[in-house]
Design a protein around this motif. Structure first.
Motif, PDB file in Angstrom:
ATOM      1  N   ALA A   1      26.198 -22.699 -16.969  1.00  0.00           N
ATOM      2  CA  ALA A   1      25.978 -21.916 -18.194  1.00  0.00           C
ATOM      3  C   ALA A   1      24.491 -21.773 -18.481  1.00  0.00           C
ATOM      4  O   ALA A   1      23.999 -20.675 -18.788  1.00  0.00           O
ATOM      5  CB  ALA A   1      26.691 -22.580 -19.371  1.00  0.00           C
ATOM      6  N   TYR A   2      23.776 -22.886 -18.394  1.00  0.00           N
ATOM      7  CA  TYR A   2      22.336 -22.865 -18.681  1.00  0.00           C
ATOM      8  C   TYR A   2      21.607 -21.943 -17.709  1.00  0.00           C
ATOM      9  O   TYR A   2      20.788 -21.108 -18.111  1.00  0.00           O
ATOM     10  CB  TYR A   2      21.790 -24.290 -18.596  1.00  0.00           C
ATOM     11  CG  TYR A   2      20.334 -24.422 -18.974  1.00  0.00           C
ATOM     12  CD1 TYR A   2      19.933 -24.268 -20.301  1.00  0.00           C
ATOM     13  CD2 TYR A   2      19.377 -24.716 -18.013  1.00  0.00           C
ATOM     14  CE1 TYR A   2      18.603 -24.394 -20.652  1.00  0.00           C
ATOM     15  CE2 TYR A   2      18.040 -24.847 -18.357  1.00  0.00           C
ATOM     16  CZ  TYR A   2      17.653 -24.679 -19.676  1.00  0.00           C
ATOM     17  OH  TYR A   2      16.325 -24.804 -20.028  1.00  0.00           O
ATOM     18  N   SER A   3      21.904 -22.074 -16.414  1.00  0.00           N
ATOM     19  CA  SER A   3      21.249 -21.235 -15.411  1.00  0.00           C
ATOM     20  C   SER A   3      21.602 -19.765 -15.607  1.00  0.00           C
ATOM     21  O   SER A   3      20.749 -18.882 -15.441  1.00  0.00           O
ATOM     22  CB  SER A   3      21.642 -21.683 -14.004  1.00  0.00           C
ATOM     23  OG  SER A   3      21.145 -22.970 -13.722  1.00  0.00           O
ATOM     24  N   ALA A   4      22.853 -19.491 -15.937  1.00  0.00           N
ATOM     25  CA  ALA A   4      23.258 -18.102 -16.184  1.00  0.00           C
ATOM     26  C   ALA A   4      22.484 -17.515 -17.360  1.00  0.00           C
ATOM     27  O   ALA A   4      22.021 -16.371 -17.312  1.00  0.00           O
ATOM     28  CB  ALA A   4      24.756 -18.033 -16.447  1.00  0.00           C
ATOM     29  N   SER A   5      22.340 -18.307 -18.410  1.00  0.00           N
ATOM     30  CA  SER A   5      21.632 -17.807 -19.594  1.00  0.00           C
ATOM     31  C   SER A   5      20.159 -17.555 -19.294  1.00  0.00           C
ATOM     32  O   SER A   5      19.592 -16.537 -19.691  1.00  0.00           O
ATOM     33  CB  SER A   5      21.786 -18.785 -20.762  1.00  0.00           C
ATOM     34  OG  SER A   5      21.082 -19.996 -20.539  1.00  0.00           O
ATOM     35  N   LYS A   6      19.534 -18.479 -18.588  1.00  0.00           N
ATOM     36  CA  LYS A   6      18.105 -18.337 -18.287  1.00  0.00           C
ATOM     37  C   LYS A   6      17.869 -17.298 -17.196  1.00  0.00           C
ATOM     38  O   LYS A   6      16.865 -16.577 -17.206  1.00  0.00           O
ATOM     39  CB  LYS A   6      17.524 -19.686 -17.883  1.00  0.00           C
ATOM     40  CG  LYS A   6      17.548 -20.723 -19.011  1.00  0.00           C
ATOM     41  CD  LYS A   6      16.786 -20.257 -20.239  1.00  0.00           C
ATOM     42  CE  LYS A   6      16.623 -21.364 -21.283  1.00  0.00           C
ATOM     43  NZ  LYS A   6      15.838 -20.907 -22.458  1.00  0.00           N
ATOM     44  N   GLY A   7      18.814 -17.196 -16.238  1.00  0.00           N
ATOM     45  CA  GLY A   7      18.729 -16.128 -15.252  1.00  0.00           C
ATOM     46  C   GLY A   7      18.829 -14.758 -15.909  1.00  0.00           C
ATOM     47  O   GLY A   7      18.186 -13.798 -15.478  1.00  0.00           O
ATOM     48  N   GLY A   8      19.632 -14.680 -16.960  1.00  0.00           N
ATOM     49  CA  GLY A   8      19.734 -13.429 -17.709  1.00  0.00           C
ATOM     50  C   GLY A   8      18.431 -13.054 -18.384  1.00  0.00           C
ATOM     51  O   GLY A   8      18.057 -11.872 -18.422  1.00  0.00           O
ATOM     52  N   VAL A   9      17.734 -14.046 -18.915  1.00  0.00           N
ATOM     53  CA  VAL A   9      16.437 -13.782 -19.546  1.00  0.00           C
ATOM     54  C   VAL A   9      15.448 -13.239 -18.508  1.00  0.00           C
ATOM     55  O   VAL A   9      14.722 -12.273 -18.755  1.00  0.00           O
ATOM     56  CB  VAL A   9      15.879 -15.050 -20.223  1.00  0.00           C
ATOM     57  CG1 VAL A   9      14.463 -14.819 -20.741  1.00  0.00           C
ATOM     58  CG2 VAL A   9      16.788 -15.490 -21.366  1.00  0.00           C
TER      59      VAL A   9
END
Length: 261
Positions: A166-174
Motif C-alpha cells: 500500500a505504501y509503495s503504491a501510494s508513493k509510486g503514484g506520487v
C-alpha cells in the motif's frame, strides 16, 4: 523563485519531521508559512516559533483542505509555494499465513485504501486546490513563474519492502503523477517536483530502539547515518528557488537500495 516576505507558502504535515524542517527553512528566508496538520499542539508550536499560522487540516477531506487554504490565505494571501509532507504508512503483507495456526489472511482493503487516500489522493487534492489558487497570481519573474510545488514520495516508490504494498503504491503514484501535473501546469508557470527520501530521522523512527536505528544507519552506503530533516528541507528549497527545476523525481537516500525485508 526569489524568496522573501512577499511570498506565502503552505506546508502540509508541517508540525513535525520533514515538514517542520521545511517550514523553518522557508521562514528563515522571510516567507510567510502556513502549516497544515492534524497535530494541533505541535503545529501551533512550530507556527508560533516561525511567525506562521497553523491550520488543522485533514488532507483526506475536501472541506477540511478548503477551510485550511481559506484560513492560510486570509492570513498571508495566496500561496506561491506548496510543499506536501503529510503522509503515513503501514506494514501488512498482501497475504500471509500464521506460523502458529496456519490461518491465511489477506491485506484488509480498508487499510490499503486508507494509505492511498492520505498519501496519494491527499497529495493530489492539495496540489489541485493550491494550483488553482496560484493561477490567480501575477507572474513573479520575466519568465512567467507563478508558483512551485514540492511533493514527498519515498524510495519505497521504487524498491518497496515486504509489507509495503500500500505504501509503495501510494508513493509510486506520487512519482507517477509528477510529470503529468508539471505538464498540466506548464502554461501557467507552476513547477512541480518530488523528493524520494530514504531512511530519515523523523518522529516515525525517533521512538525506535537505538540498536534498530544503528542497524538502519549501517545499511546506508554513505554516509552511514539516518537522513536529517534539514537535508530534505535543503533539497526542497533548491527545487523551489531554482527556476529550471521542473517535472523531476529525485532520490535523497545516501545511495541506499532497500532490501526485500
Amino acid at each position: 523563485m526569489k524568496l522573501d516576505n512577499t511570498v506565502a507558502a503552505v506546508v502540509t504535515g508541517g508540525a513535525s519531521g520533514l515538514g517542520a524542517a521545511t517550514a523553518r527553512a522557508l521562514a528563515a528566508k522571510g516567507v510567510k508559512v502556513a502549516i497544515f496538520d492534524l497535530q494541533k499542539e505541535k503545529g501551533e508550536a512550530v507556527a508560533a516559533e516561525i511567525g506562521g499560522v497553523f491550520c488543522e487540516v485533514n488532507v483526506t477531506s475536501d472541506e477540511s483542505v478548503d477551510a485550511g487554504f481559506a484560513k492560510a490565505r486570509a492570513a498571508h494571501g495566496q500561496e506561491r509555494i506548496l510543499v506536501n509532507c503529510a503522509g503515513t504508512g503501514n506494514a501488512i503483507k498482501t497475504a500471509s499465513r500464521s506460523k502458529e495456526t496456519g490461518e491465511i489472511k489477506h491485506f484488509p482493503m480498508d487499510a490499503f485504501n486508507w494509505i492511498i487516500q492520505i498519501n496519494l489522493v491527499g497529495t493530489f487534492r492539495c496540489i489541485a486546490k493550491s494550483a488553482a489558487g496560484m493561477m490567480t497570481l501575477d507572474p513573479c519573474d520575466e519568465f512567467g513563474e507563478r508558483g512551485a510545488i514540492v511533493n514527498t514520495a519515498s524510495v519505497a516508490a521504487e524498491d518497496g519492502q515486504m509489507g509495503q504494498a500500500a505504501y509503495s503504491a501510494s508513493k509510486g503514484g506520487v512519482v507517477g503523477m509528477t510529470l503529468p501535473i508539471a505538464r498540466d501546469l506548464m502554461s501557467e508557470g507552476i513547477r512541480v517536483n518530488t523528493i524520494l527520501p530514504g531512511i530519515f530521522n523523523t518522529p516515525l523512527l525517533q521512538g525506535a530502539p537505538q540498536n534498530v536505528k544503528d542497524a538502519l544507519a549501517a545499511s546506508v552506503p554513505f554516509p552511514k547515518r539516518l537522513g536529517m530533516p534539514e537535508e530534505y528541507a535543503n533539497l526542497a528549497m533548491c527545487m523551489i528557488e531554482t527556476g529550471y527545476f521542473n517535472g523531476e523525481d529525485v532520490r535523497l537516500d545516501g545511495a541506499i537500495r532497500m532490501a526485500p525485508r
